[in-house]
Design a protein around this motif. Structure first.
Motif, mmCIF file in Angstrom:
data_model
loop_
_atom_site.group_PDB
_atom_site.id
_atom_site.type_symbol
_atom_site.label_atom_id
_atom_site.label_comp_id
_atom_site.label_asym_id
_atom_site.label_seq_id
_atom_site.Cartn_x
_atom_site.Cartn_y
_atom_site.Cartn_z
ATOM 1 N N VAL A 83 47.241 38.272 27.985
ATOM 2 C CA VAL A 83 47.553 38.536 29.302
ATOM 3 C C VAL A 83 49.049 38.732 29.560
ATOM 4 O O VAL A 83 49.686 38.088 28.931
ATOM 5 C CB VAL A 83 47.255 37.329 30.089
ATOM 6 C CG1 VAL A 83 47.852 37.400 31.552
ATOM 7 C CG2 VAL A 83 45.571 37.131 30.122
ATOM 8 N N ILE A 84 49.487 39.636 30.138
ATOM 9 C CA ILE A 84 50.780 39.635 30.523
ATOM 10 C C ILE A 84 51.099 40.017 31.887
ATOM 11 O O ILE A 84 50.416 40.726 32.632
ATOM 12 C CB ILE A 84 51.484 41.182 29.527
ATOM 13 C CG1 ILE A 84 51.183 41.084 28.203
ATOM 14 C CG2 ILE A 84 52.918 41.422 30.205
ATOM 15 C CD1 ILE A 84 51.634 42.515 27.566
ATOM 16 N N PHE A 85 51.903 39.356 32.348
ATOM 17 C CA PHE A 85 52.536 39.400 33.718
ATOM 18 C C PHE A 85 53.764 40.153 33.935
ATOM 19 O O PHE A 85 54.718 39.554 33.214
ATOM 20 C CB PHE A 85 52.674 38.008 34.439
ATOM 21 C CG PHE A 85 51.560 37.424 34.998
ATOM 22 C CD1 PHE A 85 51.656 36.796 36.186
ATOM 23 C CD2 PHE A 85 50.035 37.353 34.526
ATOM 24 C CE1 PHE A 85 50.510 36.186 37.060
ATOM 25 C CE2 PHE A 85 49.236 36.921 35.091
ATOM 26 C CZ PHE A 85 49.257 36.089 36.485
ATOM 27 N N LEU A 86 53.923 41.316 34.698
ATOM 28 C CA LEU A 86 55.099 41.974 34.641
ATOM 29 C C LEU A 86 55.083 42.255 36.293
ATOM 30 O O LEU A 86 54.842 43.429 36.642
ATOM 31 C CB LEU A 86 54.927 43.334 34.064
ATOM 32 C CG LEU A 86 56.182 44.232 34.011
ATOM 33 C CD1 LEU A 86 57.420 43.526 33.304
ATOM 34 C CD2 LEU A 86 55.674 45.742 33.336
ATOM 35 N N ARG A 87 55.626 41.356 36.814
ATOM 36 C CA ARG A 87 55.399 41.356 38.315
ATOM 37 C C ARG A 87 56.860 41.542 38.895
ATOM 38 O O ARG A 87 57.854 40.718 38.632
ATOM 39 C CB ARG A 87 54.485 40.266 38.853
ATOM 40 C CG ARG A 87 53.444 40.025 38.347
ATOM 41 C CD ARG A 87 52.262 38.923 38.943
ATOM 42 N NE ARG A 87 53.200 37.830 39.202
ATOM 43 C CZ ARG A 87 52.835 36.687 40.018
ATOM 44 N NH1 ARG A 87 51.563 37.001 40.591
ATOM 45 N NH2 ARG A 87 53.219 35.492 39.858
ATOM 46 N N ARG A 130 46.154 43.192 23.799
ATOM 47 C CA ARG A 130 44.782 43.439 22.793
ATOM 48 C C ARG A 130 43.697 44.187 24.057
ATOM 49 O O ARG A 130 43.745 43.824 25.069
ATOM 50 C CB ARG A 130 44.463 42.102 22.422
ATOM 51 C CG ARG A 130 45.408 41.272 21.403
ATOM 52 C CD ARG A 130 44.455 40.114 20.939
ATOM 53 N NE ARG A 130 45.262 39.355 20.035
ATOM 54 C CZ ARG A 130 46.065 38.312 20.356
ATOM 55 N NH1 ARG A 130 45.916 37.464 21.536
ATOM 56 N NH2 ARG A 130 46.892 37.533 19.252
ATOM 57 N N PRO A 131 43.103 45.125 23.032
ATOM 58 C CA PRO A 131 42.106 45.507 23.897
ATOM 59 C C PRO A 131 41.177 44.584 24.784
ATOM 60 O O PRO A 131 40.960 43.504 24.311
ATOM 61 C CB PRO A 131 41.041 46.219 22.846
ATOM 62 C CG PRO A 131 42.069 46.786 21.720
ATOM 63 C CD PRO A 131 43.059 45.473 21.825
ATOM 64 N N GLY A 132 40.899 44.854 26.087
ATOM 65 C CA GLY A 132 40.326 44.120 27.056
ATOM 66 C C GLY A 132 41.182 42.973 27.569
ATOM 67 O O GLY A 132 40.805 42.350 28.450
ATOM 68 N N GLY A 133 42.496 42.886 27.145
ATOM 69 C CA GLY A 133 43.557 42.096 27.957
ATOM 70 C C GLY A 133 44.008 42.508 29.111
ATOM 71 O O GLY A 133 43.825 43.721 29.439
ATOM 72 N N LEU A 134 44.536 41.761 29.969
ATOM 73 C CA LEU A 134 45.043 42.074 31.330
ATOM 74 C C LEU A 134 46.485 41.983 31.768
ATOM 75 O O LEU A 134 47.229 41.523 30.949
ATOM 76 C CB LEU A 134 44.610 40.926 32.440
ATOM 77 C CG LEU A 134 42.841 40.798 32.294
ATOM 78 C CD1 LEU A 134 42.447 39.526 33.208
ATOM 79 C CD2 LEU A 134 42.138 41.858 32.656
ATOM 80 N N LEU A 135 46.860 43.283 32.258
ATOM 81 C CA LEU A 135 48.264 43.313 32.858
ATOM 82 C C LEU A 135 48.244 43.144 34.346
ATOM 83 O O LEU A 135 47.482 43.655 34.990
ATOM 84 C CB LEU A 135 48.669 44.734 32.599
ATOM 85 C CG LEU A 135 50.045 45.174 33.142
ATOM 86 C CD1 LEU A 135 51.049 44.539 32.440
ATOM 87 C CD2 LEU A 135 50.286 46.640 33.073
ATOM 88 N N PRO A 151 43.013 44.824 42.679
ATOM 89 C CA PRO A 151 44.455 45.190 43.222
ATOM 90 C C PRO A 151 45.573 44.718 42.133
ATOM 91 O O PRO A 151 45.770 43.595 42.008
ATOM 92 C CB PRO A 151 44.468 45.084 44.579
ATOM 93 C CG PRO A 151 42.965 44.739 44.974
ATOM 94 C CD PRO A 151 42.302 44.226 43.804
ATOM 95 N N SER A 152 46.569 45.755 41.641
ATOM 96 C CA SER A 152 47.549 45.372 40.768
ATOM 97 C C SER A 152 47.051 44.419 39.430
ATOM 98 O O SER A 152 48.017 43.867 38.784
ATOM 99 C CB SER A 152 48.381 44.422 41.527
ATOM 100 O OG SER A 152 47.917 43.146 41.942
ATOM 101 N N VAL A 153 45.820 44.575 39.084
ATOM 102 C CA VAL A 153 45.345 44.017 37.819
ATOM 103 C C VAL A 153 44.752 44.991 37.036
ATOM 104 O O VAL A 153 43.875 45.850 37.568
ATOM 105 C CB VAL A 153 44.568 42.805 37.942
ATOM 106 C CG1 VAL A 153 44.006 42.253 36.623
ATOM 107 C CG2 VAL A 153 44.972 41.922 38.834
#
Length: 270
Positions: free
Chosen positions: A212-216, A239-244, A264-266
């Motif tokens: 998971v990466i938060f770039l907000r 990683r594949p399947g990971g969330l931004l 929205p935004s994910v």
């Protein structure tokens, strides 16, 4: 009665100098509509040095012995409001996504400011994952913000954003001279690694891969080309399947990236 002294004016040439300073130091472009905000934030530094003009202040910044002051300028002009569980829908969705998952899991708060976001991530992971095999990288360009994050001490008023029961499970409430303050529990702080990283620059190989990466609320500072480069570099760390996660007011529409929208935004890494 004597007239009130007039405030110094941040002229066009001085503002262009500050635009260049910020571009060189952080990759951030200060748009022209930010001039009054910049003047207001730097006025306290003029007063600190007992200077009458921004020209005098900027001349001082050119001297090698004021390298620390130049760094402080970057801090002052990139610090934004932040609070626990900002854009709460993101944390609700993340909690559902994490529910029942085992480790090891790695999460990254890539613009962590004074720490509210990574500690919100830590509480969410603690509440929803199976076991305790998760960790969080919290990074920022500002050393002063990272120092505040390391302390993990905040105004108790921020607890109003916490889900029910989370304050008592994850924080200590201050007494006596610390009354009205709270501190994130030590074991949670230990799960968060703080590091200075400028996402405009090539990312350190040593940070590894993330789930998971938060770039907000950071992309708003950059032009389209820079945004695409930043998001591409970060998506390579997913990683594949990971969330931004990006800010609700931000967009990466039209970028040719290995990401698909899931909310929205994910976005999910393909």
């Amino acid at each position: 009665m004597s007239a009130m002294p007039s405030l110094p004016v941040l002229g066009e040439q001085n503002f262009r100098q500050l635009q260049q300073l910020m571009q060189d130091a952080s990759g951030i472009h200060l748009s022209s509509n930010k001039r009054s905000l910049v003047a207001g934030r730097l006025l306290k530094r003029l007063r600190h040095f007992d200077l009458d003009s921004y020209d005098d202040y900027l001349n001082r910044l050119t001297h090698p012995q004021y390298a620390r002051e130049r760094r402080l300028v970057v801090d002052l002009l990139t610090t934004n409001e932040t609070y626990f569980f900002r854009e709460f829908a993101h944390f609700e969705f993340l909690g559902q996504w994490l529910k029942g998952r085992g480790g090891p899991l790695r999460l990254w708060s890539a613009a962590c400011s004074s720490g509210e976001e990574p500690y919100s991530l830590a509480m969410t992971a603690a509440e929803h994952t199976r076991g305790n095999e998760w960790s969080i990288l919290a990074s920022d360009l500002s050393l002063s913000m990272l120092s505040l994050a390391e302390q993990g001490i905040y105004d108790i008023a921020q607890a109003r954003y916490f889900p029910d029961g989370w304050l008592h499970r994850h924080c200590l409430c201050g007494v006596e001279d610390m009354e009205g303050r709270m501190r994130v529990q030590g074991w949670l702080r230990a799960k968060v690694q703080l590091r200075e990283i400028n996402v405009v620059q090539p990312l350190p190989e040593s940070i590894g891969q993330f789930d998971v990466i938060f770039l907000r609320n950071l992309l708003i500072y950059f032009d389209s080309e820079q945004k695409q480069r930043i998001v591409r570099n970060l998506s390579e760390k997913l990683r594949p399947g990971g969330l931004l996660f990006i800010g609700h007011a931000e967009s990466i529409h039209g970028f040719n990236l290995p990401l698909r929208p899931v909310r929205p935004s994910v976005f999910e890494r393909l």
